[in-house]
Design an enzyme around this catalytic site. Structure first.
Site, mmCIF file in Angstrom:
data_model
loop_
_atom_site.group_PDB
_atom_site.id
_atom_site.type_symbol
_atom_site.label_atom_id
_atom_site.label_comp_id
_atom_site.label_asym_id
_atom_site.label_seq_id
_atom_site.Cartn_x
_atom_site.Cartn_y
_atom_site.Cartn_z
ATOM 1 N N HIS A 119 -10.079 -5.320 -3.549
ATOM 2 C CA HIS A 119 -8.767 -5.531 -2.940
ATOM 3 C C HIS A 119 -8.933 -5.952 -1.497
ATOM 4 C CE1 HIS A 119 -9.898 -1.266 -2.643
ATOM 5 N NE2 HIS A 119 -9.283 -1.235 -1.475
ATOM 6 N N LEU A 120 -8.052 -6.831 -1.066
ATOM 7 C CA LEU A 120 -7.981 -7.251 0.332
ATOM 8 C C LEU A 120 -6.762 -6.581 0.944
ATOM 9 C CD1 LEU A 120 -9.539 -9.371 2.134
ATOM 10 C CD2 LEU A 120 -7.550 -10.832 1.791
ATOM 11 N N HIS A 121 -6.968 -5.910 2.063
ATOM 12 C CA HIS A 121 -5.849 -5.346 2.822
ATOM 13 C C HIS A 121 -5.334 -6.430 3.772
ATOM 14 C CE1 HIS A 121 -6.960 -0.952 2.125
ATOM 15 N NE2 HIS A 121 -8.134 -1.515 1.905
ATOM 16 N N ASP B 237 0.848 -1.195 0.000
ATOM 17 C CA ASP B 237 0.000 0.000 0.000
ATOM 18 C C ASP B 237 0.886 1.248 0.000
ATOM 19 O OD1 ASP B 237 -3.224 0.520 0.935
ATOM 20 O OD2 ASP B 237 -1.811 2.202 1.115
ATOM 21 N N ILE B 238 0.461 2.262 -0.752
ATOM 22 C CA ILE B 238 1.260 3.487 -0.876
ATOM 23 C C ILE B 238 1.241 4.295 0.425
ATOM 24 C CG2 ILE B 238 -0.541 5.070 -1.720
ATOM 25 C CD1 ILE B 238 1.507 5.908 -3.918
ATOM 26 N N GLY C 128 -16.595 2.418 3.021
ATOM 27 C CA GLY C 128 -15.459 3.330 2.919
ATOM 28 C C GLY C 128 -14.474 2.954 1.830
ATOM 29 N N GLN C 129 -14.965 2.311 0.776
ATOM 30 C CA GLN C 129 -14.082 1.901 -0.326
ATOM 31 C C GLN C 129 -13.693 3.112 -1.165
ATOM 32 O OE1 GLN C 129 -15.870 -0.909 -3.052
ATOM 33 N NE2 GLN C 129 -13.909 -1.493 -3.962
HETATM 34 P P1 5GP Z 1 -9.888 1.333 0.169
HETATM 35 O O1 5GP Z 1 -10.179 2.580 0.987
HETATM 36 O O2 5GP Z 1 -10.487 1.434 -1.207
HETATM 37 O O3 5GP Z 1 -10.256 0.066 0.891
HETATM 38 O O4 5GP Z 1 -8.316 1.254 0.055
HETATM 39 C C1 5GP Z 1 -7.594 1.815 -0.995
HETATM 40 C C2 5GP Z 1 -6.140 1.713 -0.632
HETATM 41 O O5 5GP Z 1 -5.377 1.922 -1.797
HETATM 42 C C3 5GP Z 1 -5.675 2.731 0.408
HETATM 43 O O6 5GP Z 1 -5.106 2.047 1.529
HETATM 44 C C4 5GP Z 1 -4.628 3.568 -0.346
HETATM 45 O O7 5GP Z 1 -3.537 3.957 0.457
HETATM 46 C C5 5GP Z 1 -4.208 2.630 -1.457
HETATM 47 N N1 5GP Z 1 -3.768 3.295 -2.685
HETATM 48 C C6 5GP Z 1 -4.396 4.293 -3.337
HETATM 49 N N2 5GP Z 1 -3.716 4.651 -4.444
HETATM 50 C C7 5GP Z 1 -2.637 3.818 -4.490
HETATM 51 C C8 5GP Z 1 -1.552 3.695 -5.414
HETATM 52 O O8 5GP Z 1 -1.443 4.406 -6.418
HETATM 53 N N3 5GP Z 1 -0.622 2.738 -5.139
HETATM 54 C C9 5GP Z 1 -0.712 1.934 -4.033
HETATM 55 N N4 5GP Z 1 0.246 1.022 -3.876
HETATM 56 N N5 5GP Z 1 -1.729 2.037 -3.149
HETATM 57 C C10 5GP Z 1 -2.667 2.964 -3.381
#
Ligand code: 5GP
Length: 126
Positions: free
Chosen positions: A110-112, A35-36, A103-104
């Site tokens: 994607h799975l964290h 994750d970034i 909160g997506q």
């Molecule tokens: P969500 O809130 O949709 O569950 O999580 C999205 C995740 O994607 C966040 O944790 C965010 O930091 C990560 N993310 C967003 N843009 C990028 C990117 O360009 N590269 C990477 N590696 N992670 C990203």
């Protein structure tokens, strides 16, 4: 309602190679990368290569091959990063957010995988 997939989302762009990523594992059907903006010492995102919007979309419509591949990659990461309690690791958390209430932010499933420290309560009390 059908799941409308937006091919301009950031993870679709990563899959097309338009944006770099720090890859952890890549297979025929699955990509895992850091994750970034990590929320824990380990914060890996695991995504299918197919155009799935949410967990339930993937679970309902992915092929058996895609489903198995995705989950085996998750298991491999837990083992490789020393998180799995099955090999004496400290454990981890797997989270997926879906839609507005979930909160997506990125509309590609994607799975964290989070770990490397005690992670506290799963959800904030309202
Ligand atoms: P969500 O809130 O949709 O569950 O999580 C999205 C995740 O994607 C966040 O944790 C965010 O930091 C990560 N993310 C967003 N843009 C990028 C990117 O360009 N590269 C990477 N590696 N992670 C990203």
């Amino acid at each position: 309602m059908p799941h409308a997939y937006d091919p301009t989302n950031i993870f679709a762009r990563i899959l097309r190679g338009e944006i770099p990523n720090k890859t952890v594992v890549e297979t025929a059907h699955t990509l895992a990368f850091h994750d970034i903006a990590p929320q824990a010492p380990v914060h890996v995102l695991v995504i299918p290569k197919g155009a799935y919007v949410t967990f339930d979309h993937f679970a309902a419509e992915a092929s058996a091959e895609e489903l198995v591949d995705f989950h085996r990659v998750c298991a491999q990461i837990c083992a490789d990063l020393g998180l799995s309690i099955g090999s004496g690791g400290p454990g981890y958390r797997a989270i997926t957010n879906a839609g507005g209430d979930g909160g997506q932010e990125v509309p590609h499933y994607h799975l964290h995988l989070l770990g490397g420290r005690p992670l506290g309560r799963m959800v904030e009390r309202a």
